[in-house]
Design a protein around this motif. Structure first.
Motif, mmCIF file in Angstrom:
data_model
loop_
_atom_site.group_PDB
_atom_site.id
_atom_site.type_symbol
_atom_site.label_atom_id
_atom_site.label_comp_id
_atom_site.label_asym_id
_atom_site.label_seq_id
_atom_site.Cartn_x
_atom_site.Cartn_y
_atom_site.Cartn_z
ATOM 1 N N PRO A 1 55.340 -35.338 -58.756
ATOM 2 C CA PRO A 1 54.632 -36.613 -58.911
ATOM 3 C C PRO A 1 54.982 -37.366 -60.196
ATOM 4 N N ILE A 2 54.794 -38.678 -60.129
ATOM 5 C CA ILE A 2 54.808 -39.553 -61.297
ATOM 6 C C ILE A 2 53.387 -40.088 -61.432
ATOM 7 N N VAL A 3 52.705 -39.673 -62.491
ATOM 8 C CA VAL A 3 51.276 -39.916 -62.632
ATOM 9 C C VAL A 3 51.030 -40.830 -63.827
ATOM 10 N N VAL A 4 50.143 -41.804 -63.640
ATOM 11 C CA VAL A 4 49.874 -42.805 -64.671
ATOM 12 C C VAL A 4 48.389 -42.804 -65.015
ATOM 13 N N ASN A 5 48.092 -42.698 -66.319
ATOM 14 C CA ASN A 5 46.737 -42.941 -66.821
ATOM 15 C C ASN A 5 46.706 -44.301 -67.498
ATOM 16 N N VAL A 6 45.770 -45.147 -67.086
ATOM 17 C CA VAL A 6 45.625 -46.487 -67.656
ATOM 18 C C VAL A 6 44.239 -46.597 -68.285
ATOM 19 N N CYS A 7 44.200 -47.045 -69.552
ATOM 20 C CA CYS A 7 42.936 -47.261 -70.248
ATOM 21 C C CYS A 7 42.947 -48.649 -70.878
ATOM 22 N N ASN A 8 41.854 -48.999 -71.514
ATOM 23 C CA ASN A 8 41.722 -50.308 -72.156
ATOM 24 C C ASN A 8 41.164 -50.158 -73.562
ATOM 25 N N PHE A 9 41.810 -49.318 -74.364
ATOM 26 C CA PHE A 9 41.375 -49.125 -75.737
ATOM 27 C C PHE A 9 41.844 -50.296 -76.600
ATOM 28 N N ALA A 10 41.069 -50.592 -77.631
ATOM 29 C CA ALA A 10 41.429 -51.685 -78.537
ATOM 30 C C ALA A 10 42.714 -51.328 -79.281
ATOM 31 N N LYS A 11 43.668 -52.247 -79.260
ATOM 32 C CA LYS A 11 44.952 -52.013 -79.923
ATOM 33 C C LYS A 11 44.813 -52.303 -81.412
ATOM 34 N N PRO A 12 45.312 -51.411 -82.265
ATOM 35 C CA PRO A 12 45.156 -51.616 -83.711
ATOM 36 C C PRO A 12 46.218 -52.566 -84.257
ATOM 37 N N PRO A 13 46.017 -53.067 -85.476
ATOM 38 C CA PRO A 13 47.079 -53.836 -86.122
ATOM 39 C C PRO A 13 48.323 -52.974 -86.306
ATOM 40 N N ALA A 14 49.455 -53.607 -86.410
ATOM 41 C CA ALA A 14 50.716 -52.880 -86.590
ATOM 42 C C ALA A 14 50.619 -51.954 -87.790
#
Length: 675
Positions: A435-448
């Motif tokens: 399988p090719i398995v994907v986890n998708v979340c929506n965490f806040a992206k930090p500054p570079a």
């Protein structure tokens, strides 16, 4: 130019060649794959050979492999990195795919072959797995209307096609509302916010093209804002926008769509001979009936409501002490609950968050999977659908097990929530397909240059979705129909919710919960305080969930409501819903229920599975080791590798030896005393 979607992929691990795929490739690829699948299905139906398992069931399983491959690539993109072209394609594909599915199940020659095999099932010498696949295939055809004829068959096709269109429209309306709204924050509006919230707001502002920090409707940003902002007016504005998704009027309003969906679902069920949609949907689940679902939910509702009302009185006293008249409002709850947690448990989110770095939590999830199941995770550089994605080659004893993709950060092109999907499912019929398995979340992206910090709830979400991923990665069956998470809906959340427990293991926290700046491990007293507060505010969390589940159930029992919002209000009033708590998912943004029918009449499934997950982790506790090898081996054998190869209750009984009662759930939520 050749279409890369229709080529034989020579990419690493058989990934879609995302670096070569253009949006305009998808429509001709789907059309070509549909033509190929139709021809293959027609050949099975018209075969001159007597029906056999191989030339009928297995051949049907293989008929749409190319279509599965193309759609696996497309929906990975469409859900996590949408744009106008992909949204238009989703609207185009929904009726096409529904029409194809209806053509397959309404092919009388094909069903005659399947039915003849099923009638002779005891004499075919089938393996247990083959027998299960035959039973499920036959059942799926019946439930899709294979025995309907004439006007009834034609109407069912129309209903299913319309439902597919409406579900897509519901999702896209919700995404539009979430994408378009944001609240700019002036310097004075940042007062009282911890640094991690301010940084997330600044990063969100950059994503929106705003000149400064903003609050968006992304849960990982709006929830901490509601927890920490002392500005009651701003909390109210943000909260009301959050709960108004899908009911703002105009082109993105979902209320009429929800009403039509419910009406069509009722019609679909009655065409198939069921009393209502709940009876149709629950027939194949562990619960089996609406009465059993309601019994579970009400056994949890009463103690949860009592706990929530007691908590509300305390929070309202804190509101009054701050000089505010009037009752506690929904936009107040998180703010005063956070303050109360600090007072009663000497704990606040700002103290915890630096210890929950995204990268360290990913490492923790991997390390637990290694200790439990012997899996190894090596990062790989492969073409993926977005620069934020990362991939790992998953192996055991040197052998490839799966490719795992993590897509963790929120962005405007991604629908809300968190999910696990498989671009390709495990099976053996067409070779040893991994399988090719994907986890998708929506965490806040930090500054570079800064570490991504999670809340404790975010970290639980990461472990939850990785539990689903393990169910896919460790699958060991022959047929895709029963692969991985292809199980009863109220069983599918067991592996995910069970895996959350390993985040709470003190030795896991001691090793991986390290401070983002100092690198020091979380102090033991902080771990103890955090775990000691694990049941804090569970009256609120349980009430907002159970209310949503009961409204979902009520929508699908009996006649469909002409006005779902009125029916929602009636259910909540009858329950005595605390005024300062809203449903976790109000009807116009209840994507679980209206973006498709996966969780329709089935949102209760999380709680049904929670009854089992509390009991399942107790098996490790009884063994005296959260990583007990023998218990882990049983978990893999009977749950994670088995997919849908047997009925869910049989699988759980083989793992645990008995079915659990609701007491473990109430104890785990700190509600047992309130019962």
């Amino acid at each position: 130019m050749t279409n890369p979607l229709l080529e034989d992929w020579t990419t690493p691990f058989g990934l879609p060649p995302f670096d070569r795929i253009r949006d305009e490739d998808f429509l001709p690829a789907v059309d070509a794959a549909l033509d190929e699948a139709r021809a293959a299905v027609a050949a099975v139906a018209a075969s001159p050979e007597p029906p056999g398992f191989a030339n009928t069931i297995e051949a049907l399983d293989l008929a749409d492999r190319r279509l599965d491959r193309v759609l696996g690539a497309f929906y990975a993109l469409a859900g996590a990195d949408s744009n106008e072209a992909r949204e238009a394609l989703m609207r185009d594909f929904a009726p096409k795919l529904s029409a194809y599915a209806s053509e397959v199940v309404s092919n009388p020659a094909l069903f005659a072959r399947i039915d003849s095999l099923w009638q002779a099932r005891d004499d075919l010498g089938l393996s247990a797995e083959q027998r299960r696949v035959l039973d499920l295939t036959h059942r799926n055809f019946l439930r899709a209307g294979a025995r309907l004829e004439g006007d009834a068959a034609d109407r069912l096709k129309e209903v299913k096609m319309r439902l597919s269109v409406l579900g897509t429209q519901f999702s896209q309306n919700l995404l539009a509302d979430e994408r378009d709204w944001f609240m700019p924050l002036a310097k004075a509006d940042l007062e009282g916010l911890p640094d991690f919230v301010i940084e997330a707001a600044r990063a969100a502002g950059e994503d929106k093209g705003a000149p400064g920090p903003v609050v968006t409707l992304n849960r990982s940003l709006i929830v901490p804002f509601l927890q920490f902002s002392p500005r009651r007016d701003l909390r109210r504005r943000a909260y009301e926008a959050w709960v108004a998704r899908g009911e703002n009027g105009g082109d993105t309003d979902n209320r009429a769509i929800a009403a039509e969906i419910l009406s069509l679902r009722e019609e679909r069920a009655r065409l198939l001979g069921y009393a209502d949609f709940a009876a149709f949907k629950l027939e194949t689940e562990m619960a089996g009936s609406a009465d059993r679902v309601r019994d579970l939910l009400m056994r949890v509702w009463e103690p949860a409501r009592r706990a929530a009302l007691s908590d509300a009185a305390r929070l309202e006293a804190m509101l009054r002490a701050d000089g505010f008249d009037g009752p506690l409002e929904p936009w107040d709850w998180r703010f005063y609950a956070e303050r109360r947690r600090k007072a009663e448990h000497d704990l606040d989110e700002a103290e915890l968050k630096p210890f929950f770095q995204l990268d360290r939590m990913v490492e923790a999830a991997f390390a637990c999977a290694n200790r439990l199941f012997g899996l190894e995770f090596a990062p790989v550089d492969v073409p993926l659908y977005h620069p934020d994605c990362r991939a790992w080659n998953v192996t055991r004893n040197g052998a490839h097990v799966a490719l795992f993709v993590g897509d963790y950060f929120a962005r405007g092109s991604k629908r809300s929530g968190a999910w696990c999907s498989a671009m390709r499912s495990q099976q053996k019929l067409a070779g040893d397909i991994r399988p090719i398995v994907v986890n998708v979340c929506n965490f806040a992206k930090p500054p570079a240059g800064r570490a991504a910090l999670l809340s404790y709830d975010d970290a639980r979400t990461l472990f939850h979705e990785f539990g689903h991923a393990l169910h896919q990665m460790l699958s060991d069956v022959t047929y895709q129909l029963i692969s991985g998470t292809s199980v009863a809906r109220d069983f599918v959340e067991l592996p995910s919710q069970l895996y959350e427990h390993w985040l709470e293991v003190p030795e896991v926290l001691a090793e991986f919960a390290t401070h983002a700046e100092t690198g020091q491990p979380m102090p033991r007293d902080l771990i103890d305080r955090m775990l000691g507060a694990s049941t804090f505010d569970q009256g609120f969390a349980t009430v907002e969930f159970v209310a949503s589940a009961l409204v979902d159930l009520a929508f699908h029992e009996g006649a469909a409501p002409a006005d779902p919002m009125q029916r929602q209000a009636e259910v909540l009033e009858a329950l005595g819903m605390p005024r300062a708590i809203r449903m976790r998912h109000a009807t116009p943004h209840f994507a679980h229920v209206f973006s498709g029918d996966g969780y329709s009449s089935g949102y209760y499934s999380y709680m049904w599975s929670e009854v089992m997950d509390a009991d399942a982790f107790a098996a490790f506790e009884e063994a005296g080791d959260p990583f007990d090898p023998e218990t882990a081996a049983r978990l893999e054998r009977f749950i994670l590798s088995a997919g849908g190869s047997r009925p869910a209750e049989e699988l759980y009984l083989d793992f645990r030896g008995r079915m659990p009662g609701v007491e473990a759930l109430l104890k785990g939520r700190g509600l047992l005393g309130a019962a």
